[in-house]
Structure formats: C-alpha cells, structure tokens
Design a protein around this motif. Structure first.
Motif, PDB file in Angstrom:
ATOM      1  N   PRO A   1       0.822  -1.199   0.000  1.00 59.45           N
ATOM      2  CA  PRO A   1       0.000   0.000   0.000  1.00 59.45           C
ATOM      3  C   PRO A   1       0.862   1.257   0.000  1.00 59.45           C
ATOM      4  O   PRO A   1       2.045   1.216   0.329  1.00 59.45           O
ATOM      5  N   SER A   2       0.271   2.378  -0.366  1.00 57.57           N
ATOM      6  CA  SER A   2       1.013   3.633  -0.394  1.00 57.57           C
ATOM      7  C   SER A   2       1.245   4.135   1.028  1.00 57.57           C
ATOM      8  O   SER A   2       0.513   3.806   1.952  1.00 57.57           O
ATOM      9  N   HIS A   3       2.291   4.926   1.180  1.00 55.12           N
ATOM     10  CA  HIS A   3       2.648   5.495   2.484  1.00 55.12           C
ATOM     11  C   HIS A   3       2.747   7.005   2.349  1.00 55.12           C
ATOM     12  O   HIS A   3       3.142   7.528   1.302  1.00 55.12           O
ATOM     13  N   LYS A   4       2.425   7.712   3.407  1.00 53.27           N
ATOM     14  CA  LYS A   4       2.546   9.159   3.468  1.00 53.27           C
ATOM     15  C   LYS A   4       3.687   9.495   4.422  1.00 53.27           C
ATOM     16  O   LYS A   4       3.710   9.043   5.564  1.00 53.27           O
ATOM     17  N   VAL A   5       4.618  10.311   3.960  1.00 47.80           N
ATOM     18  CA  VAL A   5       5.797  10.644   4.750  1.00 47.80           C
ATOM     19  C   VAL A   5       6.033  12.149   4.702  1.00 47.80           C
ATOM     20  O   VAL A   5       5.948  12.758   3.625  1.00 47.80           O
ATOM     21  N   ARG A   6       6.314  12.728   5.854  1.00 46.48           N
ATOM     22  CA  ARG A   6       6.774  14.118   5.911  1.00 46.48           C
ATOM     23  C   ARG A   6       8.277  14.055   6.204  1.00 46.48           C
ATOM     24  O   ARG A   6       8.676  13.726   7.328  1.00 46.48           O
ATOM     25  N   PRO A   7       9.126  14.358   5.212  1.00 46.43           N
ATOM     26  CA  PRO A   7      10.562  14.067   5.316  1.00 46.43           C
ATOM     27  C   PRO A   7      11.344  15.111   6.117  1.00 46.43           C
ATOM     28  O   PRO A   7      12.187  15.844   5.592  1.00 46.43           O
ATOM     29  N   TYR A   8      11.057  15.147   7.419  1.00 42.99           N
ATOM     30  CA  TYR A   8      11.748  16.066   8.323  1.00 42.99           C
ATOM     31  C   TYR A   8      11.777  15.401   9.695  1.00 42.99           C
ATOM     32  O   TYR A   8      10.745  14.923  10.176  1.00 42.99           O
ATOM     33  N   PRO A   9      12.939  15.362  10.364  1.00 46.38           N
ATOM     34  CA  PRO A   9      13.069  14.546  11.580  1.00 46.38           C
ATOM     35  C   PRO A   9      12.638  15.244  12.870  1.00 46.38           C
ATOM     36  O   PRO A   9      13.408  15.361  13.824  1.00 46.38           O
ATOM     37  N   ARG A  10      11.381  15.688  12.914  1.00 40.90           N
ATOM     38  CA  ARG A  10      10.787  16.167  14.164  1.00 40.90           C
ATOM     39  C   ARG A  10       9.429  15.495  14.331  1.00 40.90           C
ATOM     40  O   ARG A  10       8.422  16.129  14.612  1.00 40.90           O
ATOM     41  N   LYS A  11       9.429  14.212  14.168  1.00 42.14           N
ATOM     42  CA  LYS A  11       8.220  13.402  14.211  1.00 42.14           C
ATOM     43  C   LYS A  11       7.475  13.600  15.525  1.00 42.14           C
ATOM     44  O   LYS A  11       8.070  13.585  16.595  1.00 42.14           O
ATOM     45  N   GLY A  12       6.174  13.793  15.428  1.00 39.47           N
ATOM     46  CA  GLY A  12       5.364  13.970  16.617  1.00 39.47           C
ATOM     47  C   GLY A  12       5.156  15.417  16.999  1.00 39.47           C
ATOM     48  O   GLY A  12       4.285  15.722  17.814  1.00 39.47           O
ATOM     49  N   ASP A  13       5.940  16.326  16.430  1.00 35.66           N
ATOM     50  CA  ASP A  13       5.781  17.753  16.696  1.00 35.66           C
ATOM     51  C   ASP A  13       4.853  18.318  15.614  1.00 35.66           C
ATOM     52  O   ASP A  13       5.280  18.630  14.508  1.00 35.66           O
ATOM     53  N   ASP A  14       3.578  18.452  15.944  1.00 35.93           N
ATOM     54  CA  ASP A  14       2.586  18.870  14.951  1.00 35.93           C
ATOM     55  C   ASP A  14       2.848  20.273  14.428  1.00 35.93           C
ATOM     56  O   ASP A  14       2.613  20.559  13.252  1.00 35.93           O
ATOM     57  N   THR A  15       3.321  21.158  15.287  1.00 33.57           N
ATOM     58  CA  THR A  15       3.612  22.524  14.851  1.00 33.57           C
ATOM     59  C   THR A  15       4.680  22.516  13.774  1.00 33.57           C
ATOM     60  O   THR A  15       4.554  23.167  12.731  1.00 33.57           O
ATOM     61  N   CYS A  16       5.734  21.778  14.019  1.00 36.14           N
ATOM     62  CA  CYS A  16       6.833  21.695  13.059  1.00 36.14           C
ATOM     63  C   CYS A  16       6.417  20.970  11.785  1.00 36.14           C
ATOM     64  O   CYS A  16       6.602  21.479  10.679  1.00 36.14           O
ATOM     65  N   MET A  17       5.833  19.789  11.945  1.00 35.79           N
ATOM     66  CA  MET A  17       5.533  18.953  10.780  1.00 35.79           C
ATOM     67  C   MET A  17       4.421  19.537   9.922  1.00 35.79           C
ATOM     68  O   MET A  17       4.283  19.178   8.751  1.00 35.79           O
ATOM     69  N   GLY A  18       3.621  20.433  10.477  1.00 31.53           N
ATOM     70  CA  GLY A  18       2.611  21.098   9.664  1.00 31.53           C
ATOM     71  C   GLY A  18       3.207  22.008   8.604  1.00 31.53           C
ATOM     72  O   GLY A  18       2.516  22.423   7.668  1.00 31.53           O
ATOM     73  N   ARG A  19       4.489  22.311   8.728  1.00 35.94           N
ATOM     74  CA  ARG A  19       5.183  23.157   7.754  1.00 35.94           C
ATOM     75  C   ARG A  19       5.930  22.346   6.708  1.00 35.94           C
ATOM     76  O   ARG A  19       6.684  22.899   5.913  1.00 35.94           O
ATOM     77  N   VAL A  20       5.754  21.037   6.740  1.00 30.99           N
ATOM     78  CA  VAL A  20       6.525  20.132   5.885  1.00 30.99           C
ATOM     79  C   VAL A  20       5.609  19.479   4.855  1.00 30.99           C
ATOM     80  O   VAL A  20       4.559  18.937   5.207  1.00 30.99           O
ATOM     81  N   THR A  21       5.997  19.526   3.590  1.00 30.00           N
ATOM     82  CA  THR A  21       5.222  18.910   2.522  1.00 30.00           C
ATOM     83  C   THR A  21       5.175  17.394   2.685  1.00 30.00           C
ATOM     84  O   THR A  21       6.190  16.750   2.951  1.00 30.00           O
ATOM     85  N   GLU A  22       3.994  16.838   2.518  1.00 33.04           N
ATOM     86  CA  GLU A  22       3.823  15.387   2.607  1.00 33.04           C
ATOM     87  C   GLU A  22       4.147  14.745   1.267  1.00 33.04           C
ATOM     88  O   GLU A  22       3.701  15.211   0.222  1.00 33.04           O
TER      89      GLU A  22
END
Length: 608
Positions: free
Chosen positions: A242-263
């Motif tokens: 199946p397909s996977h969705k990845v945000r390629p930035y190593p601050r996993k779990g930090d929603d504020t940070c990862m919201g600025r990262v393209t999926e």
C-alpha cells in the motif's frame, strides 16, 4: 339463491385447492433443497441450540488464533495477539505477505494485518526529564527558534526484517492530561518462507524511529513532482504494498513543526508482464528526465530551519549521515551517486549552505515545487525519502553504515569549507606558539540570556592567559567565514543557545564551555550541546550558574518555587520553561567563581 350459494362454495373450494397444491409444491422444493444440502455437508448439524442470527454471525467469523505474549520492554505489559488464520491449503491470497511451509502438515496462512488488543493499560512511567526531552525540539536557545509543540512522538513501525508480517499499532486514545498514550513496542508474527513460489517483498518504509520516518527502496523509481509522489515500478509477483505518506523532516510527533513540511507519497505499482499493461490507475508515470545510476534523497527544509541549531541538527547532519551511508553501502558495488530533492525550499537557505550541498551532491538540487509546476517526472535507480537522524547533532556509529560517526561529519565540514586546522595549538601555560596566546571565542547573545558583565569575563579570560574574541552569531552570517573564525580558536564559551552549534567548527581537542541558566536545565544543556561536544572530540565544561548570578532574583521573591523547586516547574510544559527559565533571564557571572573554569580550559591546551 340456493343456486348462487352452491356456485360460490364451489369456487371457494377450487381456490383453496389451488392454494393447497401451491403450498405442497413449495414444501416439496424446500425438502429437496434441504436433502441436497445435508447430503453435500455430512458434517452439518441438523439441530442447533444457537439462534439462527448468532449462528450466521459465527459462520462469518474467520478462525482466530490467539498468541499470549508478555513483553518486559513495555514495563510488564501483557498482550493477546489475535491473528486471522485462513486454512486454504496453500492457495494464494493477494493480500498475504507470508509464504507456505511445505514441510508442515497443517499449513496456516496468516493475514498481513494483526490485531493487537491490550490486556493492560498501565505503562511504566518515565522520568520527568525524559518526558520533557521528547517534547522539546532540543531547544537551540536562539530567540529566533520557533515554538515547540508539547505533543509526544507518536511511533509507528514497519520493520525491514524478511519473512515478517508488520504490526502497526492502532491509534491510542488520549490519556487524562491531554497527552497521547504511549505506543508500545512493535511485535511481528513470523512465518516460514517459500522461495520457489513467491519473492519476499521488503517494506518500502520504516516508521520505527522516534525522530523521523524513512523510506528506502531501489529499482525503477519515478518521481511525479506535481503530486509529490515517488513510485516504485516493481518487477515481482508479490502484490504491490500500500502507499505510504511521509513528511521528510526529523521532528516526528511535533505537529507545529511537521505542519510546515510537505507530505510525500511513496507507493509501488506492478510492472507490465507478458505484454499485459497494468490498470490505468496503477500505471507508472512516464519519465521526462532520467538519472541513470543515481539515487534520489528527498527531504524538507521547512520545519524549524532558519535557526542554526535546527539547520544542522534537523537537516545537515542527518543529510550527511544519509548520503554518506548510501555511498558506503554502494562502495564495493559502484554507484552511490545522489541527487538531492528538496521540499519547502527557501532560496536564502540554498545560498547559505551551497558549499555543503555541493559537497554532498554534484547536481543542483531539484526543487520539488518548481519541478511539480513544470509537470516533470524524474526517474532514478533508487530513492531515500526522509533523513536518518540520531541524537541532536550526533551520528551514532552503532546505527550507521560502516561505523560512520560524528567526527566524520566534522571532518566533512572542514573539508567542504576549506577550514585548515584539525587540532588546537598545543602551548605551554603562559606562552603560545610564536608568543601568541591561545584564543577563546565568546559567543555573545543580543536579545535573551544576555551575559550582562561580558567585559568582566573578557578581562578574567585575558588574566588567565587567553586572547578573548567576542562574536555575535547571526543567521545571516556567511557559514564559511564563521567556520574559519571559530576554527582559528582553541576554546569557545557561551550561554546555552543556538550559537553554541558553531562548536562543530572547532578543531578536535579544543574546549567548549557552556554556561547553563538557572532552572534545572542541566539535562537540556547536556542533551543539546554537552553530548554532541564530546561526540565531536571536544573537551567539554558545563558551568551551572547560582541563583545570585541570575536576573530571576530581581523578578521573584526569595521563597518562590522558581528557586526552591525549579524542576517542578517543568511540568507546566516546555513553552513555560522557555519563556520563564530561558528567555526570561539574563546572567551576571560571578567572576571569582568562574575563574577556575577558565583556568581549566587554558590548562587543557598545555603541551604534553
């Protein structure tokens, strides 16, 4: 009247006779059908005490195999694993990842979805410091550092072990207090392999790391930039994963940070076989540019970049670890050439770190947004989506290819920026080489955590024997010029903050002194800069100020909790800690108390 009555009764009898014949036919058909069913299923039970509805629902359930397992790594939590078993005697199933053990008399197929039910909701509590560490983005201490989410790191796992069915834990409800429940460790169910009939398909992505998700795959890989999608064209009999969705930035779990990262989407499709093309919806995109023998490394510079600590800890150090790991992996087989693919690009960032990026790849980076607007499809021999990040500013040799470690990264920096010194000057106490005293660089902050008596500290350093150099680290500074200035020094001193990241330019063997503000911040100081300094081969000194050296004494009464139990305030969350204990205080160093620290740094340079 009698004639009419006789006629009506006759018609009624005829109607009843027709109904009786029809009923007889229906009953006969039912009996014939029942006889047929019983003859075809001799093991069927004619009479059952179970209700028809319950019997029907029970018949719909697949067989369940329960495995009882206790895990000591989860604080004594016991779990029951309910695994669907399909006794199909080796018949292929499109969603199965396991293979048949032909030597087993009763072959059991295990579906690739394992349902885990927790039999205990209690997990061993971690220390307050470790808990806060997971929520912190390893605060750089810089005033420009973005705010940090208090969310814990959510962990999902997809192992890369052969012949296993991956177990992805379901989302856990939020516990009291607003924090997500801890995700227990991953478990896998292993079945034997049958290499003759099936090829084992490796998972495309690994979601097990607490810092970031990484997808790593080789073959016919195509980047459809307009949909931010990597497609692996798999020449295999195994059904595509199946397909996977990845945000390629190593601050996993930090929603504020990862919201600025393209999926970015990662998926596999089956190649055309025997002249039969795949369905249109599963067809791979057609290449507009081919990069033969090149592996794409995709990552984002969204998140918290723009702060030198996060530039290096979140991007440059993990990027080096990922790229150099690929090169070492392909060293004996040839290849290892990479193409950087970047999301959320900022032109100023590319200019500032241009020399480092060119040292990692000879090709100009592909801007995902620009390539997408042009409708480009780039084809590669493999791809890594996401960066391999370890601890803050640290590459752990036990987790890296061929023992790659932090000193390898600092050597890379000096080579890429043409920084000459790889060791501090060894001098006799009181005299430098050629009569020049050793140099101590003091990082000066401009807005928060100010060193209020900087001039007195400079005089004390000169009295010990140093030549003191003061520098204000700024995000706009040219990285090569900064690197050469710091590399020319033999020791560095600064208050906890992003400017200390520049210690990576010091020659190995130099001394780094970190001044820790008041408030029980010793653990953050060590995590962000103490442990990295030691991993870089520097001599590290941590100076923790007393209450009398903090400006907090002028803001709060003497018996306030901020002085009597500062670590207890950490429970209020990192943002409170940052605003009150970090950005909310300045420092006046007690020079008499600090002088032995300066002397120790100077003595570290004594010739041996």
């Amino acid at each position: 009247m009698n004639s009419k009555g006789s006629s009506g009764r006759l018609q009624s009898l005829r109607f009843e006779s027709q109904r009786f014949r029809l009923l007889t036919i229906v009953v006969g058909c039912f009996l014939i059908s029942l006889t047929f069913l019983l003859s075809s299923r001799p093991d069927a039970t004619v009479f059952s005490t179970v209700s028809p509805r319950a019997s029907f629902e029970e018949a719909r359930k697949p067989a369940i195999k329960t495995v009882h397992r206790s895990s000591s790594s989860s604080g004594g939590v016991t779990r029951d694993f309910h695994v669907d078993i399909l006794p199909q005697n080796g018949e292929s199933h499109p969603h199965l990842k396991q293979t048949i053990d032909q030597s087993s008399e009763n072959t059991e197929w295990v579906k690739d979805t394992v349902i885990i039910q927790e039999s205990s909701s209690e997990f061993s509590e971690r220390s307050e410091e470790a808990e806060a560490a997971e929520r912190v983005t390893a605060d750089s201490g810089d005033e420009s550092a973005p705010s940090v989410s208090d969310e814990d790191n959510a962990v999902q796992t997809t192992p890369t072990v052969e012949s296993t069915s991956s177990t992805t834990l379901p989302d856990h409800p939020v516990e009291d207090g607003g924090e997500p429940a801890r995700t227990p460790a991953e478990h896998t169910v292993t079945t034997p392999t049958h290499s003759e009939d099936r090829k084992q398909q490796q998972p495309l992505c690994d979601f097990s790391d607490v810092r970031g998700d990484v997808c790593d795959f080789a073959g016919d890989v195509r980047l459809a930039a307009n949909s931010s999608e990597f497609v692996l064209v798999a020449d295999t009999d195994t059904p595509p994963s199946p397909s996977h969705k990845v945000r390629p930035y190593p601050r996993k779990g930090d929603d504020t940070c990862m919201g600025r990262v393209t999926e970015i989407t990662v998926r596999a499709v089956a190649a055309a076989r025997h002249g039969v093309a795949p369905a249109a919806s599963a067809s791979p995109p057609r290449c507009t540019a081919s990069h033969d023998g090149v592996t794409a490394v995709a990552f984002s510079i969204g998140g918290y970049t723009g702060n030198i600590f996060h530039d290096f800890s979140d991007v440059i150090v993990p990027l080096y670890n990922t790229v150099e790991g690929l090169r070492r992996r392909h060293r004996h087989a040839g290849g290892g050439e990479v193409q950087l693919v970047m999301a959320n690009v900022a032109s100023w960032w590319l200019v500032k770190y241009d020399k480092l990026l060119r040292a990692l790849s000879p090709h100009a980076p592909i801007d995902l947004a620009v390539a997408g607007s042009a409708g480009e499809v780039h084809c590669f021999a493999g791809a890594v989506v996401g960066l391999r990040a370890h601890r803050e500013l640290v590459i752990e040799p036990e987790r890296s290819a061929d023992g790659l470690a932090t000193p390898d990264f600092t050597r890379f920096l000096r080579r890429a920026l043409s920084i000459p010194r790889d060791a501090p000057s060894r001098r006799l106490a009181g005299a430098g080489a050629g009569g020049q005293p050793p140099r101590l660089l003091i990082i000066s902050r401009r807005r928060t955590r100010l060193l209020l008596n900087l001039a007195a500290v400079v005089r004390a350093a000169e009295e010990v024997g140093f030549e003191a150099v003061v520098n204000e680290s700024d995000v706009a500074n040219d990285i090569e010029q900064v690197g050469k200035l710091i590399n020319s020094c033999d020791a560095m001193l600064g208050v906890h903050g992003a400017g200390l990241t520049n210690m990576m330019f010091l020659p190995p063997g130099a001394t780094m002194i970190q001044v820790v503000p008041w408030g029980g911040l010793q653990w953050i100081a060590r995590m962000d800069y103490g442990e990295p300094a030691e991993a870089m081969g520097l001599k590290y000194i941590q100076y923790e100020i007393a209450v009398g050296e903090s400006s907090l004494k002028d803001k709060y009464p003497a018996g306030d909790e901020i002085f009597t139990n500062p670590t207890g305030l950490h429970k209020r969350g990192f943002m409170f800690m940052r605003q009150t204990l970090m950005d909310g205080q300045d420092i006046t160093i007690d020079v008499d108390r600090f002088r032995p620290v300066l002397q120790q740094a100077f003595d570290n340079l004594a010739a041996k």
